[in-house]
Scaffold this active site. Structure first.
Site, PDB file in Angstrom:
ATOM      1  N   ASP A 113       1.823   3.923   2.764  1.00  0.00           N
ATOM      2  CA  ASP A 113       0.806   4.824   2.200  1.00  0.00           C
ATOM      3  C   ASP A 113       1.430   5.999   1.429  1.00  0.00           C
ATOM      4  OD1 ASP A 113      -1.822   5.424   1.614  1.00  0.00           O
ATOM      5  OD2 ASP A 113      -2.341   6.192   3.585  1.00  0.00           O
ATOM      6  N   ASP A 114       1.735   7.089   2.121  1.00  0.00           N
ATOM      7  CA  ASP A 114       2.317   8.280   1.475  1.00  0.00           C
ATOM      8  C   ASP A 114       3.503   8.755   2.311  1.00  0.00           C
ATOM      9  OD1 ASP A 114       0.121   8.886  -0.619  1.00  0.00           O
ATOM     10  OD2 ASP A 114      -0.982   8.624   1.250  1.00  0.00           O
ATOM     11  N   HIS A 173       0.868  -1.192   0.000  1.00  0.00           N
ATOM     12  CA  HIS A 173       0.000   0.000   0.000  1.00  0.00           C
ATOM     13  C   HIS A 173       0.897   1.231   0.000  1.00  0.00           C
ATOM     14  CE1 HIS A 173      -3.793   2.089   1.877  1.00  0.00           C
ATOM     15  NE2 HIS A 173      -3.107   2.917   1.097  1.00  0.00           N
ATOM     16  N   HIS A 222       1.361   4.860  -2.401  1.00  0.00           N
ATOM     17  CA  HIS A 222       0.990   5.730  -3.529  1.00  0.00           C
ATOM     18  C   HIS A 222       2.257   6.395  -4.040  1.00  0.00           C
ATOM     19  CE1 HIS A 222      -3.357   5.521  -2.495  1.00  0.00           C
ATOM     20  NE2 HIS A 222      -2.875   5.331  -1.287  1.00  0.00           N
ATOM     21  N   HIS A 261      -9.499   0.926  -1.431  1.00  0.00           N
ATOM     22  CA  HIS A 261      -9.458   1.556  -0.115  1.00  0.00           C
ATOM     23  C   HIS A 261     -10.881   1.501   0.468  1.00  0.00           C
ATOM     24  CE1 HIS A 261      -5.655   3.188  -1.416  1.00  0.00           C
ATOM     25  NE2 HIS A 261      -5.534   4.019  -0.391  1.00  0.00           N
ATOM     26  N   GLU A 263     -11.221   3.375   5.952  1.00  0.00           N
ATOM     27  CA  GLU A 263     -10.148   4.232   6.485  1.00  0.00           C
ATOM     28  C   GLU A 263     -10.844   5.290   7.354  1.00  0.00           C
ATOM     29  OE1 GLU A 263      -8.090   6.592   3.523  1.00  0.00           O
ATOM     30  OE2 GLU A 263      -6.466   7.140   4.902  1.00  0.00           O
TER      31      GLU A 263
HETATM   32  N1  ADE Z   1      -4.512   8.782  -1.765  1.00  0.00           N
HETATM   33  C1  ADE Z   1      -3.291   8.843  -1.249  1.00  0.00           C
HETATM   34  N2  ADE Z   1      -3.292   8.444   0.030  1.00  0.00           N
HETATM   35  C2  ADE Z   1      -4.569   8.127   0.337  1.00  0.00           C
HETATM   36  C3  ADE Z   1      -5.220   7.641   1.486  1.00  0.00           C
HETATM   37  N3  ADE Z   1      -4.573   7.416   2.633  1.00  0.00           N
HETATM   38  N4  ADE Z   1      -6.555   7.439   1.426  1.00  0.00           N
HETATM   39  C4  ADE Z   1      -7.213   7.671   0.303  1.00  0.00           C
HETATM   40  N5  ADE Z   1      -6.652   8.126  -0.798  1.00  0.00           N
HETATM   41  C5  ADE Z   1      -5.334   8.349  -0.795  1.00  0.00           C
HETATM   42 ZN    ZN Z   2      -3.734   4.754   0.503  1.00  0.00          ZN
END
Ligand code: ADE
Ligand code: ZN
Length: 335
Positions: free
Chosen positions: A275-276, A14, A16, A194, A197
């Site tokens: 994630d990011d 996971h 991005h 997703h 969350e």
């Molecule tokens: N795009 C990038 N990170 C995300 C996240 N945590 N939830 C939804 N969309 C995303």
């Molecule tokens: Zn994500």
């Protein structure tokens, strides 16, 4: 524990790629492409990364992505991620990209995917790190736009393993995207999404039942519904959990309150992911470390998290066996 986590062979499911854009590269690309940024210094950028929820993050994240314009930019972005991941003993990564963030600005789909693909090939050849691409539909946009994106992706089918669903979750139920997922599956893309969350456990059910999602990205709100948790355990549906992301976006107020360990102990196939990472303060090692420290994860549990990720990945059986053997060897030598 720190050196145990650093040495642990890991699989990331996971991530991005647009979320790996570090402020240093953002400035470099802004200059290269003559894009005006609203920040003057790198410190100013980092200071702006204070989020209250998913949407406050997304607003800043889509703004950052504007500096990505040419094939080389996408290559540089992905190469920087692969180098970092390799340095942290990540052996395999399944990477999300958001084509609509770029095509909406007039950047051709082919520019995006060609840059990413070349970086994947170089990473595999030079470091042995294997990877797959998963194309996400932006759920704040319409299902019709998702269908158009799927059509654009079809010529590149062999380079794209799966489809995903990301962006603003609340008020955008998976059911809206059932048709595009049916078409994507018919074209051979593996579905993930997703869900759970910020959105309710009901969205996890929809992702499973209507989108046929093979994994749930995040899914932490599944514990609100005992029946859903029992289903996830019985069917061994993987959840790609992102600990630092959940704290930064206030899905949980503190790491000690995170339900990752509780789900792991219940028998849910949970995994740790970043994630990011450029926005949330860490890559795989930092996520493992933060979760280990505050949830007091044992070495056995850390190995189980890595084993779950191997099991949940879309690699072929041969590669799965090689990775499993490496993890077993690490366990034998270090636990
Ligand atoms: N795009 C990038 N990170 C995300 C996240 N945590 N939830 C939804 N969309 C995303
Ligand atoms: Zn994500």
């Amino acid at each position: 524990m720190q050196s145990f986590i650093e040495g642990l062979p890991k699989v990331e499911l996971h991530l991005h790629i647009e979320g790996t854009l570090e402020p240093e590269l953002m400035f470099k690309l802004a200059e290269r492409n003559r894009v005006q940024l609203s920040y003057k210094t790198i410190e100013e950028v980092r200071k702006a990364y204070q989020f209250n929820n998913l949407q406050t993050f997304l607003d800043i994240y889509y703004q950052g992505a504007q500096v990505l314009q040419n094939e080389q930019d996408f290559y540089d972005l992905a190469w920087a991620y692969f180098s970092k991941a390799h340095s942290q003993n990540v052996r395999h990564a399944e990477i999300f990209f958001d084509p609509q963030t770029h095509t909406a600005r007039g950047i051709p789909f082919e520019t995006v995917i060609s840059g990413l693909r070349k970086a994947q090939e170089d990473a595999e050849q030079k470091t042995g790190l294997s990877s797959r691409l998963i194309m996400c539909f932006l759920r704040h946009l319409s299902p019709e736009e998702a269908l158009d994106t799927l059509e654009e992706a079809k010529p590149f089918r062999k380079w794209i393993t799966g489809v995903g669903l990301d962006s603003s979750e609340q008020g955008r139920p998976p059911a809206l995207f059932q048709k595009v997922y049916e078409q994507a599956e018919a074209a051979g893309f593996l579905p993930v999404a997703h869900a759970g969350e910020e959105g309710p456990a009901e969205y996890v059910w929809e992702a499973l039942q209507l989108l046929k999602s093979r994994r749930i990205d995040h899914g932490v709100r599944s514990t609100d519904d005992p029946e859903l948790i029992q289903y996830l355990i019985r069917e061994q549906i993987p959840l790609t959990v992102c600990p630092l992301s959940n704290i930064k976006l206030r899905v949980f107020q503190t790491m000690k309150e995170h339900n990752l360990r509780r789900m792991l102990q219940m028998g849910v196939c949970v995994t740790i992911n970043s994630d990011d990472p450029a926005y949330f303060g860490g890559y795989m090692n930092e996520n493992f470390l933060a979760a280990q420290r505050d949830l007091e994860l044992t070495k056995d549990e850390l190995v189980k998290l890595s084993a779950n990720a191997i099991k949940a990945s879309f690699i072929d059986e041969n590669a799965r066996q090689v990775l499993t053997a490496e993890l077993n060897e690490y366990y034998r030598k270090n636990v």
